[in-house]
Every structure is written in C-alpha cells, then in structure tokens.
Write an enzyme that holds these catalytic residues in place. Sequence first.
Site, short mmCIF file in Angstrom:
data_model
loop_
_atom_site.label_atom_id
_atom_site.label_comp_id
_atom_site.label_asym_id
_atom_site.label_seq_id
_atom_site.Cartn_x
_atom_site.Cartn_y
_atom_site.Cartn_z
CB VAL A 185 -0.94 -0.02 1.23
CG1 VAL A 185 -1.65 1.30 1.37
CG2 VAL A 185 -1.95 -1.16 1.11
CB THR A 207 -7.66 -1.71 5.72
OG1 THR A 207 -7.47 -1.47 4.33
CG2 THR A 207 -9.10 -2.11 5.98
CG PHE A 254 -11.41 2.15 -2.20
CD1 PHE A 254 -11.33 3.54 -2.03
CD2 PHE A 254 -12.21 1.43 -1.33
CE1 PHE A 254 -12.05 4.18 -1.04
CE2 PHE A 254 -12.94 2.06 -0.33
CZ PHE A 254 -12.85 3.45 -0.18
CG LEU A 255 -4.55 1.27 -3.82
CD1 LEU A 255 -3.08 1.44 -3.48
CD2 LEU A 255 -4.98 2.21 -4.92
CG ASN A 275 -12.03 -4.58 1.07
OD1 ASN A 275 -12.19 -4.06 -0.03
ND2 ASN A 275 -10.85 -4.81 1.59
CG PHE A 301 -15.69 -8.24 -7.40
CD1 PHE A 301 -15.09 -7.38 -8.29
CD2 PHE A 301 -14.97 -8.68 -6.31
CE1 PHE A 301 -13.79 -6.95 -8.10
CE2 PHE A 301 -13.66 -8.25 -6.10
CZ PHE A 301 -13.07 -7.38 -7.00
CG LEU A 302 -21.80 -11.26 -10.02
CD1 LEU A 302 -22.99 -11.02 -10.94
CD2 LEU A 302 -22.27 -11.95 -8.74
CB CYS A 341 -7.56 -6.84 1.25
SG CYS A 341 -6.11 -5.82 1.06
CE LYS A 353 -5.35 -6.68 6.03
NZ LYS A 353 -6.12 -5.46 6.17
C1 UDX Z 1 -1.22 -3.89 4.71
C2 UDX Z 1 -2.53 -4.53 4.34
O1 UDX Z 1 -2.30 -5.44 3.27
C3 UDX Z 1 -3.50 -3.50 3.90
O2 UDX Z 1 -4.80 -4.09 3.82
C4 UDX Z 1 -3.57 -2.41 4.91
O3 UDX Z 1 -4.44 -1.42 4.38
C5 UDX Z 1 -2.19 -1.85 5.16
O4 UDX Z 1 -1.36 -2.88 5.64
P1 UDX Z 1 0.56 -3.82 2.97
O5 UDX Z 1 1.24 -2.69 2.32
O6 UDX Z 1 0.15 -5.02 2.20
O7 UDX Z 1 -0.72 -3.26 3.59
O8 UDX Z 1 1.42 -4.26 4.25
P2 UDX Z 1 2.88 -4.81 4.12
O9 UDX Z 1 3.15 -5.24 2.74
O10 UDX Z 1 3.02 -5.73 5.27
O11 UDX Z 1 3.74 -3.49 4.36
C6 UDX Z 1 3.79 -2.89 5.61
C7 UDX Z 1 5.14 -2.14 5.64
O12 UDX Z 1 5.21 -1.35 6.83
C8 UDX Z 1 6.33 -3.09 5.67
O13 UDX Z 1 7.23 -2.70 4.68
C9 UDX Z 1 6.91 -2.92 7.08
O14 UDX Z 1 8.31 -3.04 7.09
C10 UDX Z 1 6.50 -1.49 7.39
N1 UDX Z 1 6.39 -1.19 8.82
C11 UDX Z 1 5.67 -2.03 9.64
C12 UDX Z 1 7.00 -0.02 9.31
O15 UDX Z 1 7.62 0.72 8.56
N2 UDX Z 1 6.87 0.28 10.63
C13 UDX Z 1 6.18 -0.54 11.49
O16 UDX Z 1 6.13 -0.23 12.67
C14 UDX Z 1 5.57 -1.72 10.98
C1 UDX Z 2 -9.37 -6.10 -2.83
C2 UDX Z 2 -10.38 -5.04 -3.22
O1 UDX Z 2 -10.84 -5.28 -4.55
C3 UDX Z 2 -9.71 -3.65 -3.17
O2 UDX Z 2 -10.67 -2.65 -3.46
C4 UDX Z 2 -9.16 -3.45 -1.75
O3 UDX Z 2 -8.50 -2.20 -1.66
C5 UDX Z 2 -8.18 -4.54 -1.40
O4 UDX Z 2 -8.81 -5.83 -1.52
P1 UDX Z 2 -7.36 -7.38 -3.91
O5 UDX Z 2 -7.51 -8.22 -2.69
O6 UDX Z 2 -6.04 -6.85 -4.26
O7 UDX Z 2 -8.35 -6.10 -3.78
O8 UDX Z 2 -7.86 -8.22 -5.19
P2 UDX Z 2 -9.29 -8.51 -5.84
O9 UDX Z 2 -9.15 -8.28 -7.27
O10 UDX Z 2 -10.36 -7.82 -5.10
O11 UDX Z 2 -9.45 -10.13 -5.60
C6 UDX Z 2 -9.56 -10.59 -4.29
C7 UDX Z 2 -9.77 -12.09 -4.34
O12 UDX Z 2 -11.08 -12.38 -4.85
C8 UDX Z 2 -8.79 -12.84 -5.23
O13 UDX Z 2 -8.44 -14.06 -4.59
C9 UDX Z 2 -9.61 -13.12 -6.50
O14 UDX Z 2 -9.18 -14.31 -7.14
C10 UDX Z 2 -11.00 -13.30 -5.91
N1 UDX Z 2 -12.10 -12.99 -6.82
C11 UDX Z 2 -12.24 -11.72 -7.29
C12 UDX Z 2 -13.02 -14.00 -7.13
O15 UDX Z 2 -12.87 -15.14 -6.70
N2 UDX Z 2 -14.07 -13.70 -7.93
C13 UDX Z 2 -14.25 -12.43 -8.44
O16 UDX Z 2 -15.22 -12.22 -9.17
C14 UDX Z 2 -13.30 -11.42 -8.11
#
Ligand code: UDX
Ligand code: UDX
Length: 468
Positions: free
Chosen positions: A11, A120, A151-152, A227, A268-269, A279, A282
């Site tokens: 993110v 989130t 909403f990425l 979500n 999403f169907l 996401c 969790k």
């Molecule tokens: C996660 C979740 O996936 C997302 O749904 C939520 O909105 C934000 O947290 P993501 O970017 O996927 O997002 O997390 P992650 O890939 O684990 O990155 C978190 C980063 O924060 C890591 O690079 C970690 O090193 C860093 N971090 C963590 C800090 O810099 N300081 C901290 O205290 C803890």
């Molecule tokens: C999701 C939300 O779409 C995004 O808006 C939010 O910020 C983060 O969580 P992401 O998890 O990256 O994004 O991927 P997404 O494309 O939503 O797919 C999520 C899971 O659902 C995947 O495992 C995908 O395979 C599954 N999926 C998606 C289905 O099984 N059927 C569908 O029609 C769409």
Amino acid sequence: MRIAVIGSGYVGLVTGACFADLGHQVVLVDIDQAKLAALQRGEVPIHEHFLSELLTRHRDSRLQFSSNLQKAVKECAAVFIAVGTPPTDRGEADLSYVESVARAICGAIGDYKVIVEKSTVPVYTSDWIRKIVARNGTRAEHFDVASNPEFLREGSAVSDFMYPDRIVVGVETERCAAVMQEIYAPLTEGHYYKTAGAIPAPDGAQIPPRLIVTSTKSAELIKHASNAFLAMKISFINAVASICESVGADVQQVCQGVGTDRRIGPRFLSPGIGYGGSCFPKDLMAFRSVARECGYEFGLLDEVMRINEQQRGRFLRKVREALWTLRDKRLAVLGLAFKGGTDDIRESPAILLIQELLHEGCHVTAYDPAAMDRAKEVLPATVEFASSAYDAARDADALLILTEWEEFASLDLPRLRQQLKDAIVLDGRNLYDPAVMAAQGFTYYSVGRPTVIAEAYVAGRSEGKTPR
Ligand code: UDX
Ligand code: UDX
C-alpha cells in the site's frame, strides 16, 4: 506538498510513488532497512504494473527513502500511516504497528500536521490515534487525524490510485479537509490527466474522480463495508455455483443473466475456488470483530467466510472424483498467487489447496508467472516448480488451474493434451468453455458447470478402442 508515507509495503509504496507522480515531494519511511536499500538500488519488491516506471521517474528527486521517521515527519505537512494491520489469532486487526507509528510521530510535531490513516483500520482507530497523540503532549491545534482508505486491487494498484471511482477522506475540521483536498487536487481537478507521462486511463475510468468528504468514522466504515460487500458478492455467486452443480445448470450463464441487471453488475461475480489475499480475509474478520464490539452480531459475514472456506473443499472433492485415489498421483498446478496479475501469495487459495493435496500424498509440479519465488519460501521442498505450463503438465495425471492468470486462459490445448499422461483438467477459475475442452479431447471439471468427458474418449469407447 511535502508528504511522509510510513510503511513501504504494497500500500505505502504505491501511494508514495503515485503522490510523487501527482507532483508532491514524498519521503517513504520504513523500518525494514533491507527493503529500503533495495528500493534505493532501484529494485521493485512487488509486481505492480507501472510501479517500476514511477519509481525510476521520481527516485532521488520527488521520492526519497528513509528509516528516519522523526526527520520525515518534521519536514512534512501530511503523514500517511500505511503500515501492516495483520489479523491477530482472534481475528481482530493488529493495530500495534499503527499505534507505535502514532507514538513515534508525536515527538516530531512542532507545527500543524495532518496524520492520515491509509492502512485499512477498524472504525474508532482515528479516535485512538487522536488520543495517543494528545496524551503525548501534542497541542490540539498542532494536528488533525484524517482517514483516507485505499481501494487498490493488487496487480492494478497504480491505475486504481490514479483512476479511482471515488476518493474518500474522513476529516473532523475544515482545516484538515483543505489539506486533503490540496493533496488530491491534481486528480479531482483533472489536471494530472493532461500532464505528459500520466498513467494511461483504464477502460471506463471516471475522470475526474469524485472526492467524498465525510467524518473519520464514516470513512473507516466505507472501507470495511466495501470490502465486505465485494467478498459477499463472491461468496454469493460461489453458493449459486454449488446449486448449479446440483441441478446441472451453467453458472456462467446464470452470472450473465444476473449481472446484466445494472443494480447488480457483472463484476465480482466470477465463481471459483474462493477469494484470498491480504485484504478480504483479514478485513472480513476485522469488520466482524469490530461490529461485535459495537454490539452488532454481523452473522452474515460468518456465512460469507464459511462459503469461501467451503469452496476449496468442494474443489478437492472434484479432484478425488476425477482421479479416484490421490496418493502418489502427479498433479500439474497452474497458479500460486492469490489472483492473476500479482506475485502475492498471502492467503492464496492456490497455496492452501496445494497444502491439502500434499497432505493427501500427491506429487505437485507448480507453475506461476510471478509468484514462484514467494511460494518456494512457504511450500515444502517436495513441490517441484516448472518453467512453463506445458513443462508442469508433462506426464501429469491431471492439470489444475487455481489462479486466473490471463496466460492460463489461452493455452495451446493440443500441446497441453500431448504433455499430460491423462487429458484431465480441473479448472478452479472457469477459464475455459466446457464444449471446447470436450472437443479438444479433455475430461474437464470446473465450478458451477457440468463436467464434460472427452469426445475422443467417448468416441473411443463406442468404436471399441480402449480409452487411454
Ligand atoms: C497492509 C494490508 O495489506 C492492507 O490491507 C492495509 O491497508 C495496510 O497494511 P501492505 O502494504 O500489504 O498493507 O502491508 P505490508 O506489505 O506488510 O507493508 C507494511 C510495511 O510497513 C512493511 O514494509 C513494514 O516493514 C513497514 N512497517 C511495519 C513499518 O515501517 N513500521 C512498522 O512499525 C511496521
Ligand atoms: C481487494 C479489493 O478489490 C480492493 O478494493 C481493496 O482495496 C483490497 O482488496 P485485492 O484483494 O487486491 O483487492 O484483489 P481482488 O481483485 O479484489 O481479488 C480478491 C480475491 O477475490 C482474489 O483471490 C480473487 O481471485 C478473488 N475474486 C475476485 C473472485 O474469486 N471472484 C471475483 O469475481 C473477483
């Protein structure tokens, strides 16, 4: 504007790179020195379309990387918190990283700053951040807390950032609202889209995007509700797919009939082996948990999660139906990532299914265009990895499709059939038309549609030939 983004994961990194492309001066902060060093060297740690171009374009100019949070906060007008919010074993969001970052920010606030929740987080989190910062002696007029959920979707995160359906900001003061409006003005006023080198618009993009300004609590709830609704849509169509299997209907045709209702929509169907990722699983648990804390038993979410879990069990039963005994059977598995277009295997249904198949004594040879390195870190050494789908299929008793990568939907079917010991395909993402598969000589299982037996197989039996 000078912006600090704390946490350079999926993110934070996308958010920082996109803010730089909007013209802001960004400092990306992280505690992971190895990650920062890799970013500084020009490496891109995640598989995201356009991310590499943005990082190359802005590295050492508008985009700096640092582990010095205090310095970054001192220099910036807005501080985005984008650290992980993983689930605890009780299913609640672990906000300890958010809290530790909020405490660290306190010490660096000497003039007005906006602290923004990008991660989130459950509703009430902004109240807690406000309390923590105030308790640590920061004067009320020196800060505001905003919620700005992302909403990425992974794999299209940069496009989703630049061409969102809506930008949601939750604020409690006019002053804070003004800062957030200034940050997103390049998008909401549309001039970003006229700049040379702007990220190209995806089909149907809403230009310019709407800016929804609301309270912090409403913004936090918009994210969880969005979500949860998307996950519910997926579980709903998976439940309908199971009914289709019982009565011999075709769920893809049902999807078409249902999705053409503009109130429902076709997206999403897509039925399959269920949703995964960092996401949905969790966020549903966190939303369920915070609803309970607020005194509402959101039982519907339990059912969404139960149906999702059930999908893998149903698919495993199909594998048994196709192969009878599983011990020592050789399975080719296409797809390890939780969805197509990404290298992320967090909560991947493909990985979870492979672990169940290994438990049944199967030999697995897997292929994924981007996620094999990450998969090797979590799967046992007995799993073999192939260089292509055809390489994985060699001498396999069956081929399983578990991730919806585009390349898996356009395989050379005669070549695939030659590679397989038995022409059996189990498609967990409905990438193929059953009639085409039967005509090409495959026995084809999928989700929510009748199984088809290879025409050649049927023909062979009628001409007295012993089927392969
Ligand atoms: C996660 C979740 O996936 C997302 O749904 C939520 O909105 C934000 O947290 P993501 O970017 O996927 O997002 O997390 P992650 O890939 O684990 O990155 C978190 C980063 O924060 C890591 O690079 C970690 O090193 C860093 N971090 C963590 C800090 O810099 N300081 C901290 O205290 C803890
Ligand atoms: C999701 C939300 O779409 C995004 O808006 C939010 O910020 C983060 O969580 P992401 O998890 O990256 O994004 O991927 P997404 O494309 O939503 O797919 C999520 C899971 O659902 C995947 O495992 C995908 O395979 C599954 N999926 C998606 C289905 O099984 N059927 C569908 O029609 C769409």
